[in-house]
Motif scaffolding. Structure first.
Motif, PDB file in Angstrom:
ATOM      1  N   LEU A   1       0.813  -1.149  -0.233  1.00  0.00           N
ATOM      2  CA  LEU A   1       0.064  -0.012   0.084  1.00  0.00           C
ATOM      3  C   LEU A   1       0.892   1.305   0.030  1.00  0.00           C
ATOM      4  CD1 LEU A   1      -3.013   1.200   0.130  1.00  0.00           C
ATOM      5  CD2 LEU A   1      -2.566   1.169   2.793  1.00  0.00           C
ATOM      6  N   ALA A   2       2.063   1.263   0.886  1.00  0.00           N
ATOM      7  CA  ALA A   2       2.739   2.457   0.914  1.00  0.00           C
ATOM      8  C   ALA A   2       3.464   2.714  -0.276  1.00  0.00           C
ATOM      9  CB  ALA A   2       3.695   2.211   1.906  1.00  0.00           C
ATOM     10  N   ARG A   3       3.841   1.672  -1.251  1.00  0.00           N
ATOM     11  CA  ARG A   3       4.412   1.907  -2.567  1.00  0.00           C
ATOM     12  C   ARG A   3       3.606   2.036  -3.692  1.00  0.00           C
ATOM     13  NH1 ARG A   3       7.636  -2.737  -0.759  1.00  0.00           N
ATOM     14  NH2 ARG A   3       6.637  -4.346  -2.386  1.00  0.00           N
ATOM     15  N   GLY A   4       2.143   1.909  -3.307  1.00  0.00           N
ATOM     16  CA  GLY A   4       1.163   2.209  -4.372  1.00  0.00           C
ATOM     17  C   GLY A   4       0.991   1.031  -5.161  1.00  0.00           C
TER      18      GLY A   4
ATOM     19  N   ASP B   1      -4.367  -0.463  -4.094  1.00  0.00           N
ATOM     20  CA  ASP B   1      -5.209   0.815  -4.015  1.00  0.00           C
ATOM     21  C   ASP B   1      -5.677   1.041  -2.809  1.00  0.00           C
ATOM     22  OD1 ASP B   1      -4.830   0.881  -6.812  1.00  0.00           O
ATOM     23  OD2 ASP B   1      -6.730  -0.325  -7.255  1.00  0.00           O
ATOM     24  N   GLY B   2      -5.776   0.028  -1.899  1.00  0.00           N
ATOM     25  CA  GLY B   2      -6.349   0.290  -0.583  1.00  0.00           C
ATOM     26  C   GLY B   2      -6.177  -0.910   0.009  1.00  0.00           C
ATOM     27  N   ILE B   3      -6.547  -1.135   1.379  1.00  0.00           N
ATOM     28  CA  ILE B   3      -6.638  -2.092   2.221  1.00  0.00           C
ATOM     29  C   ILE B   3      -7.902  -2.371   3.086  1.00  0.00           C
ATOM     30  CG2 ILE B   3      -5.756  -3.089   4.380  1.00  0.00           C
ATOM     31  CD1 ILE B   3      -2.933  -2.472   3.418  1.00  0.00           C
ATOM     32  N   VAL B   4      -8.411  -3.526   3.354  1.00  0.00           N
ATOM     33  CA  VAL B   4      -9.415  -3.648   4.365  1.00  0.00           C
ATOM     34  C   VAL B   4      -8.800  -4.392   5.401  1.00  0.00           C
ATOM     35  CG1 VAL B   4     -11.735  -4.739   4.810  1.00  0.00           C
ATOM     36  CG2 VAL B   4     -11.418  -3.703   2.488  1.00  0.00           C
ATOM     37  N   SER B   5      -8.988  -3.827   6.615  1.00  0.00           N
ATOM     38  CA  SER B   5      -8.161  -4.498   7.566  1.00  0.00           C
ATOM     39  C   SER B   5      -8.866  -4.001   9.282  1.00  0.00           C
ATOM     40  CB  SER B   5      -6.621  -4.186   7.819  1.00  0.00           C
ATOM     41  OG  SER B   5      -6.157  -4.673   8.855  1.00  0.00           O
ATOM     42  N   ALA B   6      -9.137  -4.871  10.021  1.00  0.00           N
ATOM     43  CA  ALA B   6      -9.285  -4.544  11.404  1.00  0.00           C
ATOM     44  C   ALA B   6      -8.516  -3.761  12.186  1.00  0.00           C
ATOM     45  CB  ALA B   6      -9.537  -6.022  12.148  1.00  0.00           C
ATOM     46  N   ARG B   7      -7.142  -3.902  11.687  1.00  0.00           N
ATOM     47  CA  ARG B   7      -6.012  -3.103  12.431  1.00  0.00           C
ATOM     48  C   ARG B   7      -5.626  -2.067  11.113  1.00  0.00           C
ATOM     49  NH1 ARG B   7      -5.042  -7.810  15.291  1.00  0.00           N
ATOM     50  NH2 ARG B   7      -4.927  -7.421  17.637  1.00  0.00           N
ATOM     51  N   ALA B   8      -5.331  -0.665  11.750  1.00  0.00           N
ATOM     52  CA  ALA B   8      -4.973   0.211  10.835  1.00  0.00           C
ATOM     53  C   ALA B   8      -3.508  -0.206  10.225  1.00  0.00           C
ATOM     54  CB  ALA B   8      -4.825   1.512  11.475  1.00  0.00           C
ATOM     55  N   PRO B   9      -3.207   0.161   8.902  1.00  0.00           N
ATOM     56  CA  PRO B   9      -1.815  -0.265   8.626  1.00  0.00           C
ATOM     57  C   PRO B   9      -0.804   0.843   9.087  1.00  0.00           C
ATOM     58  CG  PRO B   9      -3.172   0.815   6.932  1.00  0.00           C
ATOM     59  CD  PRO B   9      -4.160   0.549   7.683  1.00  0.00           C
ATOM     60  N   SER B  10       0.394   0.448   9.094  1.00  0.00           N
ATOM     61  CA  SER B  10       1.287   1.605   9.897  1.00  0.00           C
ATOM     62  C   SER B  10       1.597   3.099   8.980  1.00  0.00           C
ATOM     63  CB  SER B  10       2.542   0.771  10.244  1.00  0.00           C
ATOM     64  OG  SER B  10       3.203   0.341   9.142  1.00  0.00           O
ATOM     65  N   CYS B  11       1.531   2.635   7.759  1.00  0.00           N
ATOM     66  CA  CYS B  11       1.749   3.811   6.889  1.00  0.00           C
ATOM     67  C   CYS B  11       0.730   4.815   6.976  1.00  0.00           C
ATOM     68  CB  CYS B  11       1.685   3.246   5.112  1.00  0.00           C
ATOM     69  SG  CYS B  11       0.352   2.651   4.681  1.00  0.00           S
ATOM     70  N   PHE B  12      -0.667   4.343   7.585  1.00  0.00           N
ATOM     71  CA  PHE B  12      -1.636   5.243   7.878  1.00  0.00           C
ATOM     72  C   PHE B  12      -1.378   5.959   9.182  1.00  0.00           C
ATOM     73  CE2 PHE B  12      -5.517   5.856  10.335  1.00  0.00           C
ATOM     74  CZ  PHE B  12      -6.031   6.783   9.647  1.00  0.00           C
ATOM     75  N   LEU B  13      -0.925   5.214  10.186  1.00  0.00           N
ATOM     76  CA  LEU B  13      -0.770   5.663  11.477  1.00  0.00           C
ATOM     77  C   LEU B  13       0.606   6.508  11.547  1.00  0.00           C
ATOM     78  CD1 LEU B  13      -1.100   2.147  13.548  1.00  0.00           C
ATOM     79  CD2 LEU B  13      -2.957   4.223  13.555  1.00  0.00           C
ATOM     80  N   ASN B  14       1.456   6.291  10.898  1.00  0.00           N
ATOM     81  CA  ASN B  14       2.819   6.885  10.932  1.00  0.00           C
ATOM     82  C   ASN B  14       2.576   8.029   9.771  1.00  0.00           C
ATOM     83  OD1 ASN B  14       3.636   5.111  12.852  1.00  0.00           O
ATOM     84  ND2 ASN B  14       4.749   4.001  11.255  1.00  0.00           N
TER      85      ASN B  14
END
Length: 329
Positions: free
Chosen positions: A173-176, A179-192
């Motif tokens: 996801l971070a590298r493109g 296009d997106g992610i469905v996840s119960a936990r947030a991806p680190s590239c979103f959090l950071n």
């Protein structure tokens, strides 16, 4: 003689009374194992280590249909959560609405996971975007090597493929490359904030409340299961477990309602509780098949529509008979 039971469950507030012994399972002596959900699922499905176990609801539907589940469901729903917050998208691809997910490639840790089941069901029912309109790529969110449980594979019209074993969804996801992610936990590239990623529904609380007003559905995530061989020997156990878990839930609610001192470390928790009851009713977290029939029917239908199962149509097939009316109203 009392029956010795091991119960594996995340240490939720709604089982605190079972953990501290103020509520007992009739006819049983219990050992509560407060573990993380992922560990419980792995040990339960691979070796049936626990007499009573928290289970993924989607996995329970699948394994029941396949005839490989060592557990029978008890209609006690430990985890429930709206999942509008679980969709993360790149902001540089022109995705601004759910309909923009058509033709996109989304990552998901496991296609069969319950959070993803509900997300796809919501996208289909509310926005007309079906599971087959999206390409799905499965794998570990932060750690490489995660694979679908139960040896599941998928064929047309569903485009579900694993990512390379040495890759993670977060990195792709971070590298493109997703296009997106469905996840119960947030991806680190979103959090950071290391990549142009946001939630699809940025005001997800408002969207989830509107979804509830439209559908009346409060998504079920996890269920309690009891080992099939144990229940065969002690058929009374299903009702005893249901009564105990229900009593523990009621004790939890009584503690939340106590306005003398806050049960939760949230300054406005009493106001949030009042707002929840105003929207969803006093019994907003019900146990039992009858009180959850709409949500269970939706899950069984989603499982069929998304290529996970084919034959289960009545959610009562997923549960042991028990006297739900024994529990105090």
């Amino acid at each position: 003689m009392s029956l010795q039971l091991s119960i594996a469950c995340r240490p939720y507030d709604r089982i605190a009374a079972l953990m501290n012994g103020s509520v007992a399972v009739e006819g049983c002596r219990t050992t509560i194992l407060p573990l993380a959900a992922e560990e419980i699922f792995s040990r339960a499905y691979s070796r049936a280590e626990f007499d009573v176990s928290e289970l993924s609801m989607s996995s329970h539907i699948i394994t029941t249909e396949k005839g490989i589940s060592p557990y029978v469901g008890i209609p006690v729903f430990m985890s429930r959560m709206f999942r509008h917050s679980a969709i993360y998208i790149r902001t540089d691809l022109g995705i601004s609405s759910p309909q923009d997910l058509r033709g996109r490639t989304l990552g998901v840790p496991e296609y069969q996971m319950t959070a993803a089941l509900w997300v796809r069901g919501m996208l289909s029912d509310i926005y007309g975007v079906n599971a087959e309109h999206i390409a799905w790529r499965t794998g570990g969110l932060q750690q490489p090597g995660r694979r679908e449980k139960f040896g599941m594979t998928f064929s047309s019209p569903f485009n579900v493929q694993p990512i390379p074993e040495d890759q993670t969804l977060d990195a792709l996801l971070a590298r493109g490359e997703l296009d997106g992610i469905v996840s119960a936990r947030a991806p680190s590239c979103f959090l950071n904030k290391t990549a142009p990623v946001r939630r699809l529904f940025e005001n997800f609380e408002a969207e989830e409340k509107d979804y509830y007003r439209k559908t009346g559905l409060f998504p079920i995530m996890h269920v309690i299961g009891v080992r099939r061989d144990l229940l065969d020997r002690h058929p009374w156990l299903a009702s005893s477990l249901f009564k105990a878990f229900d009593a523990a839930k009621r004790a939890c609610l009584a503690a939340i309602e106590d306005d003398n001192a806050l049960q939760l470390m949230l300054p406005w928790s009493l106001q949030h509780y009042a707002e929840t009851r105003s929207l969803m009713g006093d019994d907003y977290w019900p146990y039992g098949v009858a009180k959850n029939r709409a949500a269970l029917d939706a899950m069984v239908r989603y499982s069929r529509e998304q290529g996970l199962t084919s034959s289960i149509s009545d959610p009562r097939e997923l549960f042991a008979p028990c006297d739900e009316h024994q529990a105090k109203a």
